[in-house]
Write an enzyme that holds these catalytic residues in place. Structure first.
Site, PDB file in Angstrom:
ATOM      1  N   SER A 154      47.420   7.708  -5.879  1.00 22.80           N
ATOM      2  CA  SER A 154      48.146   6.695  -5.089  1.00 22.80           C
ATOM      3  C   SER A 154      49.390   7.323  -4.484  1.00 22.80           C
ATOM      4  O   SER A 154      49.969   8.256  -5.068  1.00 22.80           O
ATOM      5  CB  SER A 154      48.580   5.543  -5.998  1.00 22.80           C
ATOM      6  OG  SER A 154      49.485   4.686  -5.329  1.00 22.80           O
ATOM      7  N   TYR A 179      53.695   3.888 -13.750  1.00 23.42           N
ATOM      8  CA  TYR A 179      52.541   3.958 -12.831  1.00 23.42           C
ATOM      9  C   TYR A 179      52.623   5.246 -12.014  1.00 23.42           C
ATOM     10  O   TYR A 179      51.633   5.972 -11.864  1.00 23.42           O
ATOM     11  CB  TYR A 179      52.542   2.736 -11.918  1.00 23.42           C
ATOM     12  CG  TYR A 179      51.400   2.716 -10.915  1.00 23.42           C
ATOM     13  CD1 TYR A 179      50.076   2.584 -11.342  1.00 23.42           C
ATOM     14  CD2 TYR A 179      51.635   2.823  -9.541  1.00 23.42           C
ATOM     15  CE1 TYR A 179      49.024   2.558 -10.421  1.00 23.42           C
ATOM     16  CE2 TYR A 179      50.601   2.799  -8.625  1.00 23.42           C
ATOM     17  CZ  TYR A 179      49.289   2.669  -9.072  1.00 23.42           C
ATOM     18  OH  TYR A 179      48.248   2.644  -8.161  1.00 23.42           O
TER      19      TYR A 179
END
Ligand SMILES: NC(=O)c1ccc[n+]([C@@H]2O[C@H](COP(=O)([O-])OP(=O)(O)OC[C@H]3O[C@@H](n4cnc5c(N)ncnc54)[C@H](OP(=O)(O)O)[C@@H]3O)[C@@H](O)[C@H]2O)c1
Length: 310
Positions: A154, A179
């Site tokens: 990501s 994350y």
């Protein structure tokens, strides 16, 4: 470290869908495994690969949900937070004697409240990275010659390198940094698998509204720029079918032959990030650094007790 982050000239782009990318590609006789392949981007990935003729295996934390979503797919139980579950799934698969042509490591969690799994590991690092590290190690004997392994990373990696001095947030916990670290780890995993001789790639799928965002309060979505005031996805967001496109491109494109380890977005190799705008994307140096990738491999091998590539 940026030497191979140059566009390949795929002719596809941010609006291409997984079906666009696979048009004219016949995956009959090929077997693909897609973690998280029953929700959001992964569901579209599974459906597109199946339409192109591949047999798709979907390991699922919630097998009943997966079977509802994909009545025709081969579904098995797998919880990436539990290394015994990973071992059991992989052992059962190896027992079948089948091989895998494509592995897409798509399962993930984002911005969760602080959660500990296994021996107290931070959950994003454990599920998004260590679970996939263990899975690919365990499945190594089943990888076909030339198999492609795709890490769904990501542009969230922009927010953090690997936190070498505090991988598991023993200090202050921050869900976005947790994350981000795990997504940098996903990218580095592909870099080191490539060093070990695999056709491994990392991809940023784009920004797509899916169940991934369930831990972020809906009231924050507007402030974060995810939705317009009328609740529609913000400009620049993709549909799940567009979000699946870069992973299936990385899994199949001949343009990536000889480019293993590359980080991709919008159905092409990503260029070095020139801005901190995650919607624009690109790749930061720490996500493609071979020395970090080797260090992460070693740390992951020590934590999981697995290093089945040496
Ligand atoms: N959506 C975006 O904007 C975006 C942007 C950049 C990157 N990504 C990446 O894209 C990937 C897919 O995201 P998505 O948006 O499609 O999210 P999603 O719809 O929430 O799908 C994630 C999948 O991962 C599975 N999963 C989570 N924890 C697991 C575990 N412990 N064991 C096995 N499976 C587990 C989920 O299972 P359950 O359904 O059972 O929870 C779900 O099937 C993720 O890696 C994410 O980081 C997404």
């Amino acid at each position: 470290m940026f030497t191979q982050q140059r566009k390949a000239g795929s002719g596809f782009g941010a609006r291409s869908t997984a079906d666009d990318v696979l048009a004219g590609i016949d995956l009959s006789g090929r077997t693909a495994l897609v973690t998280g392949g029953y929700s959001g981007i992964g569901l579209e990935t599974t459906l597109a690969l199946s339409r192109a003729g591949a047999h798709v295996i979907v390991p699922a934390r919630r097998p009943a949900e997966a079977r509802n979503a994909l009545p025709e797919a081969e579904v098995h139980a797998l919880d990436l937070a539990d290394l015994d579950s990973v071992r059991g799934f992989a052992a059962d698969f190896l027992d079948t004697g089948r091989t895998l042509d494509i592995v897409i490591n798509g399962a993930g969690i984002m911005a969760c409240p602080e959660t500990r799994v296994g021996p107290g590991w931070e959950a994003h690092f454990a599920v998004n990275h260590l679970g996939h590290f263990a899975l690919v190690n365990r499945l190594r004997p089943a990888l076909a010659d030339g198999a492609r392994v795709v890490s769904v990373a990501s542009s969230g990696h922009f927010l953090s390198d690997v936190r070498w001095d505090d991988l598991h947030f023993r200090g202050t916990y921050d869900p976005w940094l947790a994350y981000a670290q795990s997504k940098t780890a996903n990218a580095l995993f592909a870099v080191h698998l490539a060093k070990l001789g695999l056709n491994a790639f990392a991809v940023h799928p784009g920004s797509i509204l899916t169940p991934l965002q369930r831990h972020v309060p809906r009231e924050e979505w507007l402030a974060l720029g995810w939705i317009t005031p009328d609740g529609a996805p913000a400009p620049g967001f993709k549909t799940p079918a567009q979000g699946a496109a870069t992973a299936v491109w990385a899994a199949t494109s001949p343009l990536l032959d000889g480019r293993a380890g590359a980080y991709c977005q919008d159905c092409d190799i990503a260029e070095p990030a020139r801005t901190d705008d995650m919607l624009v994307g690109g790749v930061k140096p720490w996500a493609v650094d071979p020395e970090s990738a080797a260090r992460l491999w070693q740390v992951s091998a020590e934590l999981t007790g697995l290093d089945l590539f040496s």
